[in-house]
Design a protein around this motif. Structure first.
Motif, PDB file in Angstrom:
ATOM      1  N   GLN A 136       0.827  -1.208   0.000  1.00 31.04           N
ATOM      2  CA  GLN A 136       0.000   0.000   0.000  1.00 31.04           C
ATOM      3  C   GLN A 136       0.860   1.255   0.000  1.00 31.04           C
ATOM      4  O   GLN A 136       0.570   2.223  -0.707  1.00 31.04           O
ATOM      5  CB  GLN A 136      -0.923  -0.002   1.236  1.00 31.04           C
ATOM      6  CG  GLN A 136      -2.004  -1.055   1.165  1.00 31.04           C
ATOM      7  CD  GLN A 136      -2.916  -1.047   2.385  1.00 31.04           C
ATOM      8  OE1 GLN A 136      -4.096  -1.383   2.280  1.00 31.04           O
ATOM      9  NE2 GLN A 136      -2.396  -0.683   3.539  1.00 31.04           N
ATOM     10  N   TYR A 158       2.182   1.851  -3.532  1.00 36.14           N
ATOM     11  CA  TYR A 158       1.172   2.397  -4.424  1.00 36.14           C
ATOM     12  C   TYR A 158       0.951   3.890  -4.173  1.00 36.14           C
ATOM     13  O   TYR A 158       0.789   4.682  -5.105  1.00 36.14           O
ATOM     14  CB  TYR A 158      -0.156   1.650  -4.241  1.00 36.14           C
ATOM     15  CG  TYR A 158      -0.206   0.299  -4.914  1.00 36.14           C
ATOM     16  CD1 TYR A 158       0.340   0.109  -6.177  1.00 36.14           C
ATOM     17  CD2 TYR A 158      -0.829  -0.782  -4.291  1.00 36.14           C
ATOM     18  CE1 TYR A 158       0.286  -1.135  -6.796  1.00 36.14           C
ATOM     19  CE2 TYR A 158      -0.900  -2.023  -4.905  1.00 36.14           C
ATOM     20  CZ  TYR A 158      -0.337  -2.195  -6.158  1.00 36.14           C
ATOM     21  OH  TYR A 158      -0.396  -3.416  -6.778  1.00 36.14           O
ATOM     22  N   SER A 172      -5.330   2.262  -3.739  1.00 41.82           N
ATOM     23  CA  SER A 172      -4.194   1.506  -3.195  1.00 41.82           C
ATOM     24  C   SER A 172      -4.671   0.349  -2.330  1.00 41.82           C
ATOM     25  O   SER A 172      -4.138  -0.771  -2.418  1.00 41.82           O
ATOM     26  CB  SER A 172      -3.295   2.434  -2.372  1.00 41.82           C
ATOM     27  OG  SER A 172      -2.769   3.468  -3.175  1.00 41.82           O
TER      28      SER A 172
END
Length: 326
Positions: free
Chosen positions: A269, A272, A283
């Motif tokens: 995450q 992203y 994300s």
């Protein structure tokens, strides 16, 4: 005291450590803006492995290979790397879950410190009572070396000089090696005690890891929430640990924990958001499809098939970790 606030990490020897340091830097960046009073320093001999989007937000300290020693020895040289002011060293295999200013405030005024307790007997990389008797001290600070605090000055320098001297006597002192190397934790503990430096009480709010909390973890880094459990009803309950719950600012994903959930979800995450520029919602969704769902499916089938595998194939040999230093 002059100088600012610095977060420092070390990543040397293998790209593996640099990759984890990048994850740490991204988690730090999530909670500290460009003009924040806390700066992030990354000491490495592999600067070419750091992505450009991370280089733009950190200060790189260039090291030569083995300049500070091997194994855990580099952590005995933090006084040489720390700039003026307050420095918080965080291991590269950690993630930051909120702003670190409260941590700096908790440690302020200590020359060298850790989040810990005291131990006077039992085993901690050697017989603690024997070491205390040998050095005529009442106890040792006991802590996880994923986080150290120091304030630049003669006293902190003295503590680290003491630790480096003790490292040469490691085996004679009676300390037990970790991964074939001297363990920085017991050396720093002894150096701190000999120089009258104390830990900040470990109440689970600063740092937590999986040695003392083996009952599970709930993690949502993007919301800044994490809980680690040491449940008395759990089969892996650590009865000698004084806490049953921790909600720390920093989680130390030591050992294999940086190869499994929730670490792999959190760092995907972060990539992203910080590297690819995706919004948080996208994300989360991409990470669910690419990391969380496959991990849950794999876990489900492993639980089903593991008994069958052991019946026909026996116990699988444990793969040597890349983190073990030869």
């Amino acid at each position: 005291m002059t100088g600012g606030k610095t977060v420092l990490t070390i990543a040397t020897g293998k790209k593996l450590y640099v990759d984890m340091a990048v994850n740490l830097a991204r988690s730090f960046r999530l909670w500290h803006q460009e003009n924040d009073e806390i700066s992030f320093h990354l000491a490495t001999d592999l600067p070419q492995c750091i992505p450009d989007n991370v280089k733009n937000h950190v200060r790189i300290i260039q090291l030569e290979p083995d300049q500070l020693g091997k194994g855990f020895s580099p952590k005995l040289h933090l006084d040489k790397l720390a700039p003026p002011g307050q420095t918080l060293f965080i291991d590269s295999d950690c993630l930051v879950y909120s702003n670190l200013n409260p941590v700096f405030e908790a440690f302020k005024g200590h020359n060298v410190s850790v989040a810990g307790t005291y131990i006077a007997g039992g085993e901690w990389f050697g017989d603690v009572a024997s070491v205390c008797k040998k050095f005529d001290i009442p106890h040792l600070p006991k802590f996880n070396g994923g986080l150290y605090y120091l304030e630049a000055g003669p006293k902190s320098k003295l503590v680290y000089e003491t630790a480096r001297k003790l490292e040469k006597e490691y085996d004679d002192i009676g300390f037990v090696r970790l991964r074939n190397h001297p363990n920085d934790e017991v050396l720093m503990a002894l150096a701190m005690e000999l120089n009258h430096e104390s830990p900040v009480t470990d109440d689970g709010s600063i740092l937590a890891e999986f040695v003392n909390f083996q009952s599970g973890i709930k993690s949502d880094l993007l919301n800044g929430t994490v809980k680690l459990y040491n449940d008395p009803a759990h089969p892996d309950y650590q009865k000698n640990w004084h806490l049953t719950l921790a909600s720390p600012v920093v989680v130390h994903y030591l050992g294999h924990h940086n190869m499994v959930m929730p670490y792999i979800r959190e760092v995907r995450q972060l990539k992203y958001i910080m590297s690819d520029g995706y919004p948080i919602g996208i994300s989360r969704f991409l990470t669910f499809l690419g990391v969380t769902l496959p991990a849950e499916i794999a876990k489900h089938f492993k639980n089903i098939l593991r008994p069958v595998y052991k019946t026909f194939m026996g116990t699988r040999q444990v793969k040597k970790s890349e983190r073990i230093v030869d």
